[in-house]
Structures are given as structure tokens and as C-alpha cells.
Design a protein around this motif. Structure first.
Motif, PDB file in Angstrom:
ATOM      1  N   LEU A 172      15.293  -2.005 -40.715  1.00 44.78           N
ATOM      2  CA  LEU A 172      14.523  -2.678 -39.673  1.00 44.78           C
ATOM      3  C   LEU A 172      13.286  -1.360 -39.642  1.00 44.78           C
ATOM      4  N   CYS A 173      11.951  -1.916 -39.261  1.00 40.85           N
ATOM      5  CA  CYS A 173      10.811  -1.397 -39.372  1.00 40.85           C
ATOM      6  C   CYS A 173      10.133  -1.385 -37.858  1.00 40.85           C
ATOM      7  N   ALA A 174       9.815  -0.379 -37.258  1.00 40.10           N
ATOM      8  CA  ALA A 174       9.122  -0.746 -36.104  1.00 40.10           C
ATOM      9  C   ALA A 174       7.893   0.335 -35.965  1.00 40.10           C
ATOM     10  N   SER A 175       6.970  -0.034 -34.819  1.00 43.26           N
ATOM     11  CA  SER A 175       5.790   0.672 -34.564  1.00 43.26           C
ATOM     12  C   SER A 175       5.623   0.827 -33.051  1.00 43.26           C
ATOM     13  N   SER A 176       4.755   1.659 -32.820  1.00 40.24           N
ATOM     14  CA  SER A 176       4.486   2.279 -31.396  1.00 40.24           C
ATOM     15  C   SER A 176       3.217   2.874 -31.621  1.00 40.24           C
ATOM     16  N   LEU A 177       2.335   2.337 -30.396  1.00 40.22           N
ATOM     17  CA  LEU A 177       1.005   2.985 -30.233  1.00 40.22           C
ATOM     18  C   LEU A 177       0.784   4.315 -30.578  1.00 40.22           C
ATOM     19  N   TYR A 178       1.855   5.227 -29.705  1.00 38.91           N
ATOM     20  CA  TYR A 178       1.901   6.616 -29.894  1.00 38.91           C
ATOM     21  C   TYR A 178       3.396   6.874 -30.213  1.00 38.91           C
ATOM     22  N   ALA A 179       3.505   8.217 -30.325  1.00 37.76           N
ATOM     23  CA  ALA A 179       5.084   8.537 -30.340  1.00 37.76           C
ATOM     24  C   ALA A 179       5.387   9.201 -29.052  1.00 37.76           C
ATOM     25  N   VAL A 180       4.371   9.822 -28.251  1.00 43.87           N
ATOM     26  CA  VAL A 180       4.941  10.614 -27.103  1.00 43.87           C
ATOM     27  C   VAL A 180       3.867  10.037 -25.852  1.00 43.87           C
ATOM     28  N   GLY A 181       4.308  10.202 -24.669  1.00 45.39           N
ATOM     29  CA  GLY A 181       3.782   9.790 -23.364  1.00 45.39           C
ATOM     30  C   GLY A 181       3.513   8.358 -23.370  1.00 45.39           C
ATOM     31  N   GLY A 182       2.746   7.768 -22.938  1.00 44.27           N
ATOM     32  CA  GLY A 182       2.456   6.475 -22.648  1.00 44.27           C
ATOM     33  C   GLY A 182       2.197   5.698 -23.926  1.00 44.27           C
ATOM     34  N   GLY A 183       2.502   4.107 -23.963  1.00 42.78           N
ATOM     35  CA  GLY A 183       2.640   3.730 -25.061  1.00 42.78           C
ATOM     36  C   GLY A 183       3.353   3.893 -26.025  1.00 42.78           C
ATOM     37  N   THR A 184       4.333   4.380 -25.639  1.00 41.78           N
ATOM     38  CA  THR A 184       5.663   4.501 -26.652  1.00 41.78           C
ATOM     39  C   THR A 184       6.624   3.718 -27.032  1.00 41.78           C
ATOM     40  N   GLU A 185       6.678   2.540 -26.498  1.00 43.18           N
ATOM     41  CA  GLU A 185       7.533   1.393 -26.769  1.00 43.18           C
ATOM     42  C   GLU A 185       7.154   1.060 -28.211  1.00 43.18           C
ATOM     43  N   ALA A 186       8.438   0.964 -28.792  1.00 43.63           N
ATOM     44  CA  ALA A 186       8.398   0.543 -29.958  1.00 43.63           C
ATOM     45  C   ALA A 186       8.693  -1.009 -30.397  1.00 43.63           C
ATOM     46  N   PHE A 187       8.103  -1.554 -31.137  1.00 48.22           N
ATOM     47  CA  PHE A 187       8.191  -2.976 -31.481  1.00 48.22           C
ATOM     48  C   PHE A 187       8.613  -3.111 -32.809  1.00 48.22           C
ATOM     49  N   PHE A 188       9.950  -3.917 -32.947  1.00 57.63           N
ATOM     50  CA  PHE A 188      10.653  -4.058 -34.298  1.00 57.63           C
ATOM     51  C   PHE A 188      10.216  -5.276 -34.871  1.00 57.63           C
ATOM     52  N   GLY A 189      10.352  -5.392 -36.251  1.00 57.11           N
ATOM     53  CA  GLY A 189      10.241  -6.336 -37.267  1.00 57.11           C
ATOM     54  C   GLY A 189      11.687  -7.217 -37.226  1.00 57.11           C
ATOM     55  N   GLN A 190      11.653  -8.342 -38.003  1.00 53.83           N
ATOM     56  CA  GLN A 190      12.922  -8.931 -38.022  1.00 53.83           C
ATOM     57  C   GLN A 190      13.601  -8.301 -38.813  1.00 53.83           C
ATOM     58  N   GLY A 191      13.311  -7.352 -39.896  1.00 55.15           N
ATOM     59  CA  GLY A 191      14.259  -6.614 -40.677  1.00 55.15           C
ATOM     60  C   GLY A 191      14.521  -7.304 -42.004  1.00 55.15           C
TER      61      GLY A 191
END
Lengths: 116, 114
Positions: free
Chosen positions: A91-110
Motif C-alpha cells: 500500500l502507498c499513501a500520501s499526505s499534504l504534510y507530515a506534521v501539524g494540520g493536513g496530516t491525514e494520509a490517503f491510501f491507494g488500492q494497493g
């Protein structure tokens, strides 16, 4: 695209072969994560990129595993001399930032990797 | 990151509220509580996160106790499509020297019954 894209969706390879798994994160996301999930288990962290650099690769199981993100966008997970135990969903995921706001990660389907 | 404890499974009747508990008694002041869910054969899906205050979005509500040692995810009107494994994760938010990845446990298998 609107979400995280992973290719291929399925990969069957022979033991000992080399494989590459690709991840296209959400545009503009600076942080990118790779996870591995075995059947019946939660996702297991492998590596995390902040921009182009691997900020934390402590989850990579051994030196057969390597990942790159040369331009800070697309990432490739590379596995050398594959073993049957490498079979899992990657699985791969990305997030806007790594800390603070905007850190929710969105995952691919794998990518489902099967080593035979 | 702090460890979380969740029940392995729960059932909920369709249309009723689903309340999923999570214990995180060793949570630190700089750690957020995140909830994700994973529907069979799909990647995990972000639901909600919070630090101290209760949070609500279009998917769910997150209730965090005052001492922050536990939280509850509430799906107000569960549907069959909410059947999934729900993961509660605590994750450092503001410390530059700490790991920033999500650490998944085993989660709670929620089954919504017709």
C-alpha cells in the motif's frame, strides 16, 4: 488524478526475480508512505518520504527492499531477489504534510504481489 | 507512538449508531488520535482525527475523554457499507524528531447487520 494511484494492481513473479511497484501520490502532497499488509493483519510501515528524501526507512525488512522518489512525486518500491514471504498487498499513501494540520494520509488500492 | 487497544469485533444493526471504543492510556500531549477504516480488498480510508476536542465531519464523530486516555468513534446511522475493519491510531503531531508514520494495530471488525 483525484486519489493515490498504484500500479500494477496485481503482480505475479517468480521467486528470485526483481519487481518494481509504482505509486502516484495526490498532486501537491509532500509526504509519501509505503506499507505492506499480509492477510488478516493491519498494514505494516515500510518507509516514509518527505519530498525526495527517505525520512524514515526503519520498516524496510532487509536490504532487498529499496524505494525512491527522485522528483518528490512518484515513488517506486523495488524488491530484489523476491521470496515467497514477500507476497502481500503493498500500500502507498500520501499526505499534504507530515506534521501539524493536513496530516491525514490517503491510501491507494494497493498492489497485490504474489511470489511463486 | 502510544499503543492502542480495541475490541477485535463488534456488531451493529443497520440504521443504529455504531460506537467503536479505543483505549490509548499512554498517549502523549503531542499525539493525535486518528481513525481509519478498511473495507475488504480496499486500501485504508481516513475517517477523522482529533487532539483534545471532540470532532465531527460528514462521516463520523470522534469523542475524546477529558484525560485523553480513551476515545469513541461514532457512526450515527450505520449502513451495510460501513462493514469494515476500523483502526484507531495515535500519532505524534508536532515533534520534529519522532516518527511520523501511522502504526496500525489489529483494529475492530465492525459488521453491520441488516
Amino acid at each position: 488524478g483525484a486519489g493515490v494511484s498504484q500500479t500494477p494492481s496485481n503482480k505475479v513473479t517468480e521467486k528470485g526475480k526483481y519487481v518494481e511497484l509504482r505509486c502516484d501520490p495526490i498532486s501537491g502532497h509532500t509526504a509519501l508512505y509505503w506499507y505492506r499488509q499480509s492477510l488478516g493483519q493491519g498494514p505494516e510501515f515500510l518507509i516514509y518520504f518527505q519530498g525526495t528524501g527517505a525520512a524514515d526507512d526503519s520498516g524496510l525488512p532487509n536490504d532487498r527492499f529499496f524505494a525512491v522518489r527522485p522528483e518528490g512525486s512518484v515513488s517506486t518500491l523495488k524488491i530484489q531477489r523476491t521470496e515467497r514471504g514477500d507476497s502481500a498487498v503493498y500500500l502507498c499513501a500520501s499526505s499534504l504534510y507530515a506534521v501539524g494540520g493536513g496530516t491525514e494520509a490517503f491510501f491507494g488500492q494497493g498492489t497485490r504481489l504474489t511470489v511463486v | 507512538d502510544a499503543k492502542t487497544t480495541q475490541p477485535p469485533s463488534m456488531d451493529c444493526a443497520e440504521g443504529r449508531a455504531a460506537n467503536l471504543p479505543c483505549n490509548h492510556s499512554t498517549i502523549s500531549g503531542n499525539e493525535y488520535v486518528y481513525w481509519y477504516r478498511q473495507i475488504h480488498s480496499q486500501g485504508p480510508q481516513y475517517i477523522i482525527h482529533g487532539l483534545k476536542n471532540n470532532e465531527t465531519n460528514e462521516m463520523a464523530s470522534l469523542i475524546i475523554t477529558e484525560d485523553r486516555k480513551s476515545s469513541t468513534l461514532i457512526l450515527p446511522h450505520a449502513t451495510l457499507r460501513d462493514t469494515a475493519v476500523y483502526y484507531c491510531i495515535v500519532r505524534v503531531a508536532i515533534s520534529s524528531g519522532s516518527a511520523r508514520q501511522l502504526t496500525f494495530g489489529s483494529g475492530t471488525q465492525l459488521t453491520v447487520l441488516p
